[in-house]
Design an enzyme around this catalytic site. Sequence first.
Site, short mmCIF file in Angstrom:
data_model
loop_
_atom_site.label_atom_id
_atom_site.label_comp_id
_atom_site.label_asym_id
_atom_site.label_seq_id
_atom_site.Cartn_x
_atom_site.Cartn_y
_atom_site.Cartn_z
N ARG A 50 -74.18 -63.77 -12.13
CA ARG A 50 -74.45 -63.83 -10.69
C ARG A 50 -73.10 -63.67 -9.98
O ARG A 50 -72.05 -63.63 -10.60
CB ARG A 50 -75.21 -65.09 -10.27
CG ARG A 50 -74.99 -66.36 -11.04
CD ARG A 50 -73.64 -66.97 -10.88
NE ARG A 50 -73.22 -67.07 -9.49
CZ ARG A 50 -71.97 -67.16 -9.09
NH1 ARG A 50 -70.97 -67.12 -9.97
NH2 ARG A 50 -71.67 -67.24 -7.83
N ALA A 52 -71.87 -61.30 -6.43
CA ALA A 52 -72.10 -59.88 -6.13
C ALA A 52 -71.30 -58.92 -7.03
O ALA A 52 -71.88 -58.00 -7.63
CB ALA A 52 -71.83 -59.62 -4.64
N ARG A 88 -82.32 -58.14 -7.77
CA ARG A 88 -82.00 -59.08 -6.66
C ARG A 88 -81.71 -58.21 -5.43
O ARG A 88 -80.98 -57.23 -5.54
CB ARG A 88 -80.81 -59.97 -7.00
CG ARG A 88 -81.11 -61.01 -8.08
CD ARG A 88 -79.96 -62.00 -8.25
NE ARG A 88 -79.95 -63.01 -7.21
CZ ARG A 88 -78.98 -63.92 -7.06
NH1 ARG A 88 -77.94 -63.91 -7.87
NH2 ARG A 88 -79.05 -64.83 -6.10
N ASP A 231 -71.99 -61.45 -0.04
CA ASP A 231 -72.92 -60.64 -0.85
C ASP A 231 -73.18 -59.29 -0.23
O ASP A 231 -73.55 -58.34 -0.90
CB ASP A 231 -74.23 -61.39 -1.05
CG ASP A 231 -74.06 -62.41 -2.14
OD1 ASP A 231 -73.54 -63.50 -1.86
OD2 ASP A 231 -74.40 -62.10 -3.30
N ASN A 241 -74.07 -64.33 2.79
CA ASN A 241 -73.46 -65.04 1.66
C ASN A 241 -74.36 -66.24 1.33
O ASN A 241 -75.38 -66.48 2.00
CB ASN A 241 -72.04 -65.49 2.01
CG ASN A 241 -71.29 -66.00 0.80
OD1 ASN A 241 -71.26 -65.34 -0.25
ND2 ASN A 241 -70.71 -67.19 0.88
N LYS A 242 -73.96 -66.97 0.32
CA LYS A 242 -74.78 -68.09 -0.16
C LYS A 242 -75.24 -68.99 0.98
O LYS A 242 -74.47 -69.31 1.88
CB LYS A 242 -73.97 -68.89 -1.20
CG LYS A 242 -74.68 -70.06 -1.82
CD LYS A 242 -76.03 -69.73 -2.39
CE LYS A 242 -76.01 -68.65 -3.45
NZ LYS A 242 -77.34 -68.09 -3.75
O1 MRU Z 1 -76.80 -66.49 -5.87
P1 MRU Z 1 -75.40 -66.17 -6.32
O2 MRU Z 1 -74.78 -67.23 -7.15
O3 MRU Z 1 -75.33 -64.81 -6.96
O4 MRU Z 1 -74.59 -66.09 -4.96
C1 MRU Z 1 -73.22 -65.80 -5.02
C2 MRU Z 1 -72.56 -65.83 -3.70
O5 MRU Z 1 -73.17 -66.08 -2.69
C3 MRU Z 1 -71.12 -65.46 -3.68
O6 MRU Z 1 -70.46 -66.10 -2.62
C4 MRU Z 1 -70.96 -63.95 -3.49
O7 MRU Z 1 -71.77 -63.25 -4.36
C5 MRU Z 1 -69.55 -63.53 -3.68
S1 MRU Z 1 -69.01 -63.71 -5.33
C6 MRU Z 1 -67.43 -63.12 -5.41
#
Ligand code: MRU
Length: 346
Positions: A50, A52, A88, A231, A241-242
């Site tokens: 996981r 991005a 995703r 993301d 983002n998350k």
């Molecule tokens: O659901 P995830 O764990 O894939 O979400 C990840 C994030 O939100 C990260 O902040 C984003 O992908 C950047 S990772 C360098």
Amino acid sequence: MMIEENFKALEMRGDELVLLDQRLLPCEEKDFICRSVEDVFFAIKDMVVRGAPAIGGAAGYGVYFAAREACGDRDKFNRLCDYLINARPTAVNLAWAVNRVRKTAEESGFSLDAIRKDADDIVSEDIAMNRKIGEIGSSVIPPHATILTHCNTGALATCGWGTALGVIKTAFYEGKDVFVYADETRPRFQGARLTAWELVRAEIPAALIPDSAAATLIRDGKIDLVILGADRITANGDVANKLGTFALSVICKHYGVPFYSAAPTTTIDFSTPSGDLIPIEERDRSEVTMVNGTKVAPDEIGVYNPSFDVTPHQNITGIITECGIIREPYDMNLEILRRTLGRQNA
Ligand code: MRU
């Protein structure tokens, strides 16, 4: 001296894609082996891999498997590529990587060597971009800094080094006195399980906090800056983002705390004008109603579980990329960047 991690989120060994299974960390360090498109699809969907850029890296090899499985059948190959993109929806690196390697496949007449090389290049380019993001981003970190971060943006979330966590690591290894507050990041606990694991391994002074403690720390002047990942960044500078990122940005804006997103330019979606158009993944209810297999909510309760939220560009101090720090006016500066990169906007 170049500091390296002694683990990798993803690595091609022979004809197998080896993923460090992030569902099991920090309790177990176990590999998950992918030998087919189906395996890569599952690994992305179930979050074995996981983050991005790491998703993009794995997807490149997914296209390699697709080309092998399609045996020259172009329709089948395209069906498999489209299938992979749907694992995703939010992280744009997934579609970006699949379409890049798909194009290489077309242009090379489905040469497996060319396809494999392009997938390898995605990985090495991502690591190089992250190193650059670290160098550039370290300039916004004061010599003594308390930094808050969210989710996991380190080597686990990328092909190596990391984006926001890469900036923090670079500043730390440059000798800056940094202290990190890591949000636990409910409901999947990427902060507690993954960022805390990386911070401990890197020996960076840090504390893990419940997500809801961040507001109090920011209000009380305990945080010098917030830095986190992305993301998908749209053409006007909005950042998906998350989940929880948007709330942090509002609190930072209210209290005048700098708020940075760090991401490679592969995370910029120049073809989407603004954040309201980003598809936001909703994940299974069990992520909220269960913790580590234990029920924490009644079966009858409804659940809303968006995995990401969108932060408007007005709340963002700067977007740290390998090409420099993008600031307001985002639409204009991102358009200049798009032209510099020679990327399409449609
Ligand atoms: O659901 P995830 O764990 O894939 O979400 C990840 C994030 O939100 C990260 O902040 C984003 O992908 C950047 S990772 C360098």
